[in-house]
Design a protein around this motif. Structure first.
Motif, PDB file in Angstrom:
ATOM      1  N   ILE A  12      33.805  39.848  35.892  1.00  0.00           N
ATOM      2  CA  ILE A  12      34.458  41.158  35.828  1.00  0.00           C
ATOM      3  C   ILE A  12      35.887  41.065  36.342  1.00  0.00           C
ATOM      4  N   GLU A  13      36.089  40.370  37.452  1.00  0.00           N
ATOM      5  CA  GLU A  13      37.447  40.221  37.981  1.00  0.00           C
ATOM      6  C   GLU A  13      38.366  39.569  36.948  1.00  0.00           C
ATOM      7  N   GLU A  14      37.894  38.540  36.310  1.00  0.00           N
ATOM      8  CA  GLU A  14      38.717  37.820  35.341  1.00  0.00           C
ATOM      9  C   GLU A  14      38.949  38.641  34.075  1.00  0.00           C
ATOM     10  N   ALA A  15      37.912  39.315  33.603  1.00  0.00           N
ATOM     11  CA  ALA A  15      38.028  40.068  32.352  1.00  0.00           C
ATOM     12  C   ALA A  15      38.967  41.260  32.484  1.00  0.00           C
ATOM     13  N   TYR A  16      38.954  41.917  33.640  1.00  0.00           N
ATOM     14  CA  TYR A  16      39.738  43.138  33.825  1.00  0.00           C
ATOM     15  C   TYR A  16      40.995  42.921  34.668  1.00  0.00           C
ATOM     16  N   GLN A  17      41.213  41.678  35.120  1.00  0.00           N
ATOM     17  CA  GLN A  17      42.391  41.361  35.945  1.00  0.00           C
ATOM     18  C   GLN A  17      42.476  42.274  37.167  1.00  0.00           C
ATOM     19  N   ILE A  18      41.381  42.342  37.892  1.00  0.00           N
ATOM     20  CA  ILE A  18      41.268  43.192  39.080  1.00  0.00           C
ATOM     21  C   ILE A  18      40.834  42.329  40.254  1.00  0.00           C
ATOM     22  N   LYS A  19      40.776  42.949  41.430  1.00  0.00           N
ATOM     23  CA  LYS A  19      40.149  42.334  42.585  1.00  0.00           C
ATOM     24  C   LYS A  19      39.023  43.265  43.054  1.00  0.00           C
ATOM     25  N   ILE A  20      37.843  42.714  43.197  1.00  0.00           N
ATOM     26  CA  ILE A  20      36.728  43.471  43.747  1.00  0.00           C
ATOM     27  C   ILE A  20      36.822  43.405  45.270  1.00  0.00           C
ATOM     28  N   LEU A  21      36.772  44.566  45.897  1.00  0.00           N
ATOM     29  CA  LEU A  21      36.921  44.656  47.347  1.00  0.00           C
ATOM     30  C   LEU A  21      35.576  44.634  48.057  1.00  0.00           C
ATOM     31  N   TYR A  22      34.547  45.131  47.376  1.00  0.00           N
ATOM     32  CA  TYR A  22      33.277  45.349  48.053  1.00  0.00           C
ATOM     33  C   TYR A  22      32.210  45.534  46.989  1.00  0.00           C
ATOM     34  N   ALA A  23      31.078  44.847  47.138  1.00  0.00           N
ATOM     35  CA  ALA A  23      29.974  44.986  46.191  1.00  0.00           C
ATOM     36  C   ALA A  23      28.653  44.907  46.939  1.00  0.00           C
TER      37      ALA A  23
END
Length: 261
Positions: A12-23
């Motif tokens: 998900i991080e790579e596909a959307y160019q985001i950083k996940i903060l918490y999961a």
């Protein structure tokens, strides 16, 4: 399963160019009463790169969605909220978000965001919002599953948990624990009611098939009376809190800088 979830979060991080903060895990596994066939309900908070926010179109409008949802299968349900959506919901004491913040099943955490968010909780918590949320959840599940002479017996937990959460808020004026065992131990004293709930909980956890069975009188009587009492109590409650928007704006900006430089 943990490794599969970790891989999905990286995808998900790579596909959307985001950083996940918490999961974290949400739902029945986090609540402490999963069934043998329970799926995994993964919830996360993420942040986009700065240019995503520097736009004439606000977040959540049109193509700028403020949620990410993966296709659901029989085993895994995974979705996340963009950071500003999460902060707006936090400002309103959104109970699902507050539950995420208390989940004991952590899949991923980086940067200081979630710790900083937790530090603001006591200033932001608005008990009315949580009380209405949990009471409506209890009433809806009771009406749907527990009114007849024979009931979907495992659904008792989906009424008991929100009722006990309401009682916690009423007595302590704080966010209730997410774990049902903790709520039960503290909010229900030893006696016939506690014995029946403990017996039912044990059956559910060991994998007994809990489908249609005769209703459990002592539990029905308890939740019926508590829902009536809590509904009257909520109408008497008036709580005011200071507007936390400036602090939440600062948290967003500081997190953006921490993550992306």
């Amino acid at each position: 399963m943990n490794e599969i979830i970790q891989d999905k979060l990286i995808e998900i991080e790579e596909a959307y160019q985001i950083k996940i903060l918490y999961a974290v895990e949400s739902g029945s596994r986090a609540w402490g009463f999963p069934s043998k066939d329970s799926d995994y309900d993964v919830r996360f908070i993420y942040i986009h790169q700065p240019q995503w926010y520097l736009s004439i179109d606000p977040q959540g409008i049109g193509a700028k969605r403020d949620v990410i949802e993966m296709p659901i299968n029989d085993l895994l349900d995974i979705s996340g909220w963009e950071i500003t959506k999460a902060l707006r919901l936090f400002r309103k004491s959104n109970p699902p978000l507050l539950e995420w913040m208390r989940s004991n099943i952590l899949y991923f955490q980086q940067y200081s965001f979630i710790d900083n968010l937790r530090s603001l909780e006591s200033e932001v918590f608005y008990p009315n919002a949580s009380l209405y949320h949990y009471l409506n959840m209890a009433k809806n599940n009771y009406r749907e599953y527990l009114r007849g002479p024979e009931v979907k017996i495992k659904k008792y937990f989906y009424v008991l948990r929100p009722v006990l959460a309401c009682k916690w808020i009423e007595e302590r004026k704080t966010v209730p624990p997410i774990d049902f065992h903790e709520l039960l131990q503290i909010m229900v004293p030893e006696g016939e009611l506690r014995t029946e709930i403990d017996r039912l909980l044990e059956r559910k956890i060991i994998g007994d098939e809990l489908d249609i069975e005769p209703r459990i009188k002592v539990i029905n009587e308890y939740v019926e009376s508590e829902m009536i009492r809590l509904e009257a109590y909520i109408k008497t409650l008036t709580v005011e809190i200071d507007d936390p928007t400036n602090k939440l704006d600062d948290l967003f900006r500081n997190t953006l800088k921490e993550v992306w430089g």
